[in-house]
Design a protein around this motif. Structure first.
Motif, short mmCIF file in Angstrom:
data_model
loop_
_atom_site.label_atom_id
_atom_site.label_comp_id
_atom_site.label_asym_id
_atom_site.label_seq_id
_atom_site.Cartn_x
_atom_site.Cartn_y
_atom_site.Cartn_z
N MET A 1 0.86 -1.17 0.00
CA MET A 1 0.00 0.00 0.00
C MET A 1 0.91 1.24 0.00
O MET A 1 1.75 1.41 0.88
CB MET A 1 -0.87 -0.03 1.26
N SER A 2 0.76 2.08 -1.00
CA SER A 2 1.63 3.25 -1.09
C SER A 2 1.14 4.34 -0.14
O SER A 2 -0.04 4.42 0.18
CB SER A 2 1.66 3.77 -2.51
N ARG A 3 2.07 5.16 0.26
CA ARG A 3 1.75 6.27 1.16
C ARG A 3 1.40 7.49 0.33
O ARG A 3 2.14 8.46 0.27
CB ARG A 3 2.92 6.57 2.08
N LYS A 4 0.25 7.42 -0.35
CA LYS A 4 -0.17 8.48 -1.24
C LYS A 4 -1.66 8.69 -1.09
O LYS A 4 -2.43 7.73 -1.04
CB LYS A 4 0.18 8.09 -2.68
N CYS A 5 -2.08 9.95 -1.02
CA CYS A 5 -3.49 10.27 -0.91
C CYS A 5 -4.18 9.94 -2.23
O CYS A 5 -3.70 10.30 -3.31
CB CYS A 5 -3.64 11.76 -0.59
N GLU A 6 -5.32 9.25 -2.16
CA GLU A 6 -6.02 8.83 -3.37
C GLU A 6 -6.77 9.98 -4.04
O GLU A 6 -7.12 9.87 -5.22
CB GLU A 6 -7.01 7.71 -3.04
N LEU A 7 -7.04 11.06 -3.32
CA LEU A 7 -7.80 12.16 -3.90
C LEU A 7 -6.94 13.33 -4.35
O LEU A 7 -7.27 14.00 -5.32
CB LEU A 7 -8.86 12.65 -2.90
N THR A 8 -5.84 13.60 -3.65
CA THR A 8 -5.01 14.76 -4.01
C THR A 8 -3.66 14.38 -4.57
O THR A 8 -2.97 15.23 -5.11
CB THR A 8 -4.78 15.67 -2.79
N GLY A 9 -3.26 13.12 -4.42
CA GLY A 9 -1.95 12.70 -4.91
C GLY A 9 -0.80 13.11 -4.01
O GLY A 9 0.36 12.96 -4.37
N LYS A 10 -1.10 13.62 -2.82
CA LYS A 10 -0.06 14.05 -1.90
C LYS A 10 0.72 12.83 -1.41
O LYS A 10 0.13 11.85 -0.97
CB LYS A 10 -0.69 14.78 -0.72
N GLY A 44 -25.77 7.46 -4.22
CA GLY A 44 -26.39 6.82 -3.06
C GLY A 44 -25.57 5.67 -2.52
O GLY A 44 -26.11 4.75 -1.92
N ARG A 45 -24.26 5.70 -2.73
CA ARG A 45 -23.36 4.64 -2.26
C ARG A 45 -22.22 5.26 -1.49
O ARG A 45 -21.96 6.46 -1.57
CB ARG A 45 -22.77 3.88 -3.45
N SER A 46 -21.52 4.41 -0.75
CA SER A 46 -20.33 4.88 -0.04
C SER A 46 -19.10 4.20 -0.63
O SER A 46 -19.17 3.09 -1.16
CB SER A 46 -20.44 4.58 1.45
N PHE A 47 -17.98 4.91 -0.56
CA PHE A 47 -16.72 4.43 -1.12
C PHE A 47 -15.62 4.58 -0.08
O PHE A 47 -15.58 5.58 0.65
CB PHE A 47 -16.34 5.24 -2.37
N ARG A 48 -14.72 3.59 -0.03
CA ARG A 48 -13.59 3.63 0.91
C ARG A 48 -12.37 4.18 0.20
O ARG A 48 -12.01 3.74 -0.89
CB ARG A 48 -13.28 2.24 1.44
N PHE A 49 -11.74 5.17 0.83
CA PHE A 49 -10.53 5.77 0.29
C PHE A 49 -9.50 5.93 1.40
O PHE A 49 -9.84 5.98 2.57
CB PHE A 49 -10.81 7.17 -0.29
N ARG A 50 -8.24 6.02 0.99
CA ARG A 50 -7.15 6.34 1.91
C ARG A 50 -6.71 7.76 1.57
O ARG A 50 -6.05 7.99 0.55
CB ARG A 50 -6.01 5.35 1.73
N LYS A 73 -8.49 17.18 -10.66
CA LYS A 73 -7.74 16.87 -11.88
C LYS A 73 -7.54 15.35 -11.96
O LYS A 73 -7.25 14.70 -10.96
CB LYS A 73 -6.38 17.56 -11.86
N ASP A 74 -7.69 14.82 -13.16
CA ASP A 74 -7.60 13.37 -13.35
C ASP A 74 -6.22 12.81 -13.02
O ASP A 74 -6.10 11.70 -12.52
CB ASP A 74 -7.95 12.99 -14.79
N ASN A 75 -5.15 13.57 -13.27
CA ASN A 75 -3.81 13.05 -13.02
C ASN A 75 -3.46 12.97 -11.54
O ASN A 75 -2.51 12.29 -11.17
CB ASN A 75 -2.75 13.86 -13.77
N GLU A 76 -4.22 13.62 -10.66
CA GLU A 76 -3.98 13.55 -9.22
C GLU A 76 -4.74 12.39 -8.57
O GLU A 76 -4.36 11.93 -7.51
CB GLU A 76 -4.39 14.86 -8.54
N LEU A 77 -5.81 11.92 -9.21
CA LEU A 77 -6.66 10.89 -8.61
C LEU A 77 -6.07 9.50 -8.81
O LEU A 77 -5.40 9.23 -9.81
CB LEU A 77 -8.05 10.94 -9.23
N SER A 78 -6.37 8.61 -7.87
CA SER A 78 -5.99 7.20 -8.03
C SER A 78 -6.94 6.54 -9.02
O SER A 78 -7.94 7.13 -9.44
CB SER A 78 -6.06 6.49 -6.68
N ALA A 79 -6.64 5.30 -9.38
CA ALA A 79 -7.48 4.58 -10.34
C ALA A 79 -8.89 4.38 -9.79
O ALA A 79 -9.89 4.52 -10.52
CB ALA A 79 -6.84 3.24 -10.68
#
Length: 95
Positions: A1-10, A44-50, A73-79
């Motif tokens: 598991m990488s130490r990277k934010c899935e929403l901001t790419g930080k 109407g669903r929930s999603f798990r993110f790191r 931005k698409d390039n900052e988001l995880s798959a």
């Protein structure tokens, strides 16, 4: 598991530990990652993110997961986040 934010790419940054005698040794600054479940109002669903705690505050500030992903931005988001963004866009186009 990488130490990277899935929403901001930080991710990890590097710097120096500096002693009182000004000796410098390399160190890593890791982002404050949390495992969270975010709710999509449109789907109407929930999603798990790191995500980082800074990203979590930004999601709240922008008005939820749907609004955040619409501006992200698409390039900052995880798959996984990119897949959710496309699902939300598809649901918005249909509604």
């Amino acid at each position: 598991m990488s130490r990277k934010c899935e929403l901001t790419g930080k991710g990890p940054m590097t710097g120096n530990n500096v002693s009182h005698a000004k000796n410098r040794t390399r160190r890593r600054f890791l982002p404050n990652l949390q495992d969270v479940t975010l709710q999509s109002d449109l789907l109407g669903r929930s999603f798990r993110f790191r995500v980082s705690s800074a990203a979590l505050r930004t999601v709240d500030h922008r008005g939820g997961l749907d609004a955040f992903l619409a501006k992200a931005k698409d390039n900052e988001l995880s798959a996984a986040a990119l897949k959710v963004k496309k699902e939300i866009a598809k649901a918005q186009a249909g509604a």
